[in-house]
Design a protein around this motif. Structure first.
Motif, PDB file in Angstrom:
ATOM      1  N   HIS A 251      95.699  47.993 -21.010  1.00  0.00           N
ATOM      2  CA  HIS A 251      96.308  49.290 -20.705  1.00  0.00           C
ATOM      3  C   HIS A 251      97.439  48.996 -19.724  1.00  0.00           C
ATOM      4  N   MET A 252      98.641  48.811 -20.262  1.00  0.00           N
ATOM      5  CA  MET A 252      99.767  48.331 -19.486  1.00  0.00           C
ATOM      6  C   MET A 252     100.130  49.266 -18.336  1.00  0.00           C
ATOM      7  N   GLY A 253     100.083  50.573 -18.557  1.00  0.00           N
ATOM      8  CA  GLY A 253     100.439  51.522 -17.507  1.00  0.00           C
ATOM      9  C   GLY A 253      99.586  51.375 -16.266  1.00  0.00           C
TER      10      GLY A 253
ATOM     11  N   GLN B  82     103.769  59.333 -16.139  1.00  0.00           N
ATOM     12  CA  GLN B  82     103.523  59.189 -17.577  1.00  0.00           C
ATOM     13  C   GLN B  82     103.499  57.721 -17.985  1.00  0.00           C
ATOM     14  N   MET B  83     104.351  56.908 -17.364  1.00  0.00           N
ATOM     15  CA  MET B  83     104.331  55.467 -17.657  1.00  0.00           C
ATOM     16  C   MET B  83     102.993  54.865 -17.228  1.00  0.00           C
ATOM     17  N   TYR B  84     102.479  55.299 -16.077  1.00  0.00           N
ATOM     18  CA  TYR B  84     101.190  54.793 -15.600  1.00  0.00           C
ATOM     19  C   TYR B  84     100.052  55.145 -16.557  1.00  0.00           C
TER      20      TYR B  84
ATOM     21  N   SER C  46     111.996  45.786 -17.338  1.00  0.00           N
ATOM     22  CA  SER C  46     112.451  46.312 -16.048  1.00  0.00           C
ATOM     23  C   SER C  46     111.324  46.271 -15.009  1.00  0.00           C
ATOM     24  N   TRP C  47     110.120  46.681 -15.427  1.00  0.00           N
ATOM     25  CA  TRP C  47     108.974  46.622 -14.512  1.00  0.00           C
ATOM     26  C   TRP C  47     108.700  45.170 -14.101  1.00  0.00           C
ATOM     27  N   SER C  48     108.776  44.245 -15.050  1.00  0.00           N
ATOM     28  CA  SER C  48     108.521  42.833 -14.760  1.00  0.00           C
ATOM     29  C   SER C  48     109.499  42.305 -13.715  1.00  0.00           C
TER      30      SER C  48
END
Length: 147
Positions: free
Chosen positions: A12-14, A44-46, A58-60
């Motif tokens: 679950h990446m978020g 929502q991304m979470y 971008s998160w990385s």
């Protein structure tokens, strides 16, 4: 961080990103400015199980953690080793490699995951050897080194 005692089967990446944000102490207002979006969109991304690759990239970069590696490790653990054959017709077929082993592909997190599944009795010794294509000698070394 994320790899320790992580279940690579269910990603679950978020929630992983949210955990890393909390660990790094990054403020929500900074994230909104960086992503040029609202707090609601960050939330929502979470809650998203998966994210677009550009957003994940971008998160990385922002969190200085390779989130793509989680997917790579999932593939190593749960997909059979294959090779691609291109036939004269132009069709691509995948065939399982018999007896082939790719050296140094197992990270510490993956080794812990495999050893933990043995310890808990979720997998038998033979199952681990067959499913992940690990040589007996390598598995013995891991058991001696990490237990």
């Amino acid at each position: 961080m994320i790899e320790k005692r992580f279940n690579f089967k269910e990603i679950h990446m978020g929630s992983l990103i949210e955990r890393k944000v909390q660990e790094n102490g990054v403020s929500l207002s900074f994230l909104c400015k960086t992503f040029n979006c609202s707090e609601k969109e960050i939330t929502q991304m979470y809650t998203s199980e998966t994210l677009d690759t550009e957003i994940l990239l971008s998160w990385s970069k922002l969190l200085e953690y390779d989130f793509f590696r989680i997917y790579s490790e999932h593939l190593i653990l749960y997909s059979p080793q294959t090779r691609v054959n291109i036939k004269d017709s132009g069709k691509v077929s995948l065939k399982k490699k018999n007896g082939e082993f790719r050296k140094n592909i197992y990270t510490r997190g993956m080794i812990e995951f495999i050893l933990e599944s043995l310890k808990k009795g979720e997998k038998q010794y033979k199952e681990v050897l067959d499913e992940y294509g690990i040589p007996k000698s390598t598995l013995h070394k891991w058991i001696e080194k990490y237990r």
